[in-house]
Design a protein around this motif. Structure first.
Motif, short mmCIF file in Angstrom:
data_model
loop_
_atom_site.label_atom_id
_atom_site.label_comp_id
_atom_site.label_asym_id
_atom_site.label_seq_id
_atom_site.Cartn_x
_atom_site.Cartn_y
_atom_site.Cartn_z
N LEU A 189 0.83 -1.21 0.00
CA LEU A 189 0.00 0.00 0.00
C LEU A 189 0.86 1.26 0.00
N GLU A 190 2.05 1.16 0.59
CA GLU A 190 2.97 2.31 0.62
C GLU A 190 3.54 2.61 -0.76
N GLU A 191 3.54 1.59 -1.64
CA GLU A 191 4.20 1.75 -2.94
C GLU A 191 3.22 2.01 -4.09
N LEU A 192 2.25 1.11 -4.22
CA LEU A 192 1.36 1.19 -5.38
C LEU A 192 0.10 0.38 -5.09
N GLU A 193 -1.05 1.04 -5.13
CA GLU A 193 -2.30 0.32 -4.86
C GLU A 193 -2.84 -0.39 -6.09
N HIS A 194 -2.70 0.25 -7.25
CA HIS A 194 -3.21 -0.38 -8.47
C HIS A 194 -2.65 0.32 -9.69
N VAL A 195 -2.52 -0.44 -10.75
CA VAL A 195 -2.17 0.16 -12.04
C VAL A 195 -2.75 -0.72 -13.14
N ILE A 196 -3.11 -0.13 -14.25
CA ILE A 196 -3.58 -0.86 -15.43
C ILE A 196 -2.53 -1.93 -15.79
N LEU A 197 -3.01 -3.12 -16.16
CA LEU A 197 -2.06 -4.20 -16.48
C LEU A 197 -1.90 -4.41 -18.00
#
Ligand SMILES: *Cc1c(COP(=O)(O)O)cnc(C)c1O
Length: 450
Positions: A76-84
């Motif tokens: 959660l500190e880095e990246l919650e979501h991104v398009i795959l």
């Protein structure tokens, strides 16, 4: 002030619950849960329930498991979501590497979705599309087992066979070829599981021979038809099935959504037959029960049939918004990490044995038709007539009586029809198994006494 009641009232004004006749909640109160810890769930008034069904078969290592929780917090500190599509991230790559390594040989490509039904849809579409891409346009059908369950979306529902969920929607569904299940509940008295499973395979063999030209794939739940009342069969059936699929040029889809991740005693149920399917669908325990995520693992050969110049229009243009969500992947990596670092399967063998012993005496009960088990799944079938295995009428809702008895005594049992089952998180202790068993025993006595 009753916090339980407040929440129930607010809930019933705005929610529509899954798999529920909402009118039942007039007399069968919802249970609001405030927190979970290990195998225990706790409501707002401090009442505790032992989660004997792993919250619909998803939880593996306990509620609030710190290792999985920390992994999600870290991500959660880095990246919650991104398009795959067009993008990637570390957790999805790492998880795919781990899955390729953990699954049977030949399963080398991961396609992600976000729930079990969607994974089944992916496998069905991929299999059909594969055959088109290699010029076999006549392959358009699927073979399924009677009493099977593969999810609730229309494609997944179509290849399932539980009338309670399916019948209403019949006019909307494609028609699979349905072959009798190897379900060993129906074996002759004294017959072994292996012998019965071998015998029932004859129907599958002749079906595949007959329909080989038009069938894309056979879809099965390896070893246990969970939603179909925890009916079980012998690994030999999977061995024979894999061999027949190969001979007839038909894919094998293993839906390990419920049985994967150690439930049947091996990491994947297919291992007990020594087979590699063409597609393996995984979800539920994949994230240890923390977040929705699913994956279809398939072979390099199938992947290659889609790999071409864009203009060939062979690509698999399927997607879901939350495909490969990084938080879900982080939870899954931590879950697989527990399997890697601890002797989970060894511990489960001892727990399975203890579970068997805890309830073994019930086999002589006049209304217990069978006690069956594959690893960490144990099922007790209540019957009206033991000798002739006549079931109780479904309208009597005998299972519901066990459910209610369980709740009043601190154990969440959620029978399927007349089948009471244990499918607890792997962190359950022996004394907790004994509690689960004694509450189930009393519940069964009560439910079958009149
Ligand atoms: C639960 C289940 C599914 C469906 O998964 P969902 O996440 O509920 O859509 C499919 N197949 C099997 C064997 C299951 O037990």
């Amino acid at each position: 002030m009753s916090l339980n009641r407040d929440l129930i009232e607010r809930d019933l004004r705005v929610l529509w619950h899954p798999c529920s006749q909402m009118k039942d909640y007039e007399w069968l109160p919802l249970i609001p849960i405030r927190r979970g810890d290990g195998v225990w769930l706790e409501d707002f008034e401090g009442r505790r329930y032992l989660d004997a069904v792993s919250s619909w078969w998803v939880n593996l290592f306990g509620h609030g498991n710190p290792r999985i929780g920390d992994a999600i917090r870290g991500q959660l500190e880095e990246l919650e979501h991104v398009i795959l599509a067009g993008f990637t991230h570390e957790p999805v790559v790492r998880l795919s590497e781990m899955l390729v390594k953990a699954t049977p040989p030949g399963l080398d490509r991961c396609f992600f979705a976000d729930n079990g039904s969607s994974a089944v849809e992916v496998a069905l579409k991929m299999s059909f599309h594969y055959w088109r891409n290699v010029g076999r346009n006549d392959k358009t059908r699927f073979v399924t087992l009677s009493n099977s369950y593969h999810g609730e979306t229309l494609g997944a529902l179509a290849v399932g066979d539980v009338a309670l969920y399916k019948e209403t929607y019949g006019p909307l569904l494609m028609e699979p070829v349905t072959v009798p299940s190897p379900d060993c509940f129906h074996r002759a008295p004294g017959e072994s599981w292996e012998s019965h499973s071998r015998k029932t395979f004859e129907a599958m063999e002749s079906c595949l021979a007959e329909h080989a030209e038009t069938v894309c794939a056979v879809i099965v739940e390896p070893l246990v038809q969970c939603a179909g009342n925890m009916r079980m069969y012998d690994p030999v059936y999977l061995e024979l099935l894999k061999d027949a699929c190969q001979r007839h040029d038909i894919h094998l889809i293993a839906d390990e959504i419920a049985v994967g991740f150690g439930r049947t005693g091996t990491l994947f149920a297919c291992e007990q037959a020594g087979i590699s399917p063409d597609f393996m669908c995984l979800s539920k325990g994949l994230t240890g029960g923390f977040l929705p995520l699913s994956v279809v693992v398939t072979s390099e050969a199938i992947y290659q049939a889609f790999y071409d110049d864009y203009a060939s229009l062979k690509a698999f243009l399927h997607s879901h918004s939350y495909t490969g969500n990084p938080l879900g992947c982080a939870a899954a990596i931590a879950t697989l990490g527990i399997f890697r670092d601890e002797d989970v399967l060894g511990r489960n063998r001892a727990l399975s044995q203890h579970m068997a012993g805890s309830i073994a005496d019930l086999v002589d009960h006049p209304h217990v038709g069978e006690i069956r088990q594959h690893g960490m799944i144990l099922a007790i079938e209540m019957v009206k007539d033991k000798a002739r295995r006549v079931p109780f009428a479904w309208q009597e809702r005998r299972g519901l009586a066990v459910y209610r008895h369980g709740l009043s005594n601190g154990v969440l049992l959620r029978p399927l029809g007349n089948v009471v089952y244990f499918m607890p998180p792997y962190v359950i202790r022996e004394d907790e198994i004994d509690l689960m068993a004694s509450v189930a025993r009393a519940g069964i006595e009560l439910a079958t006494s009149s």
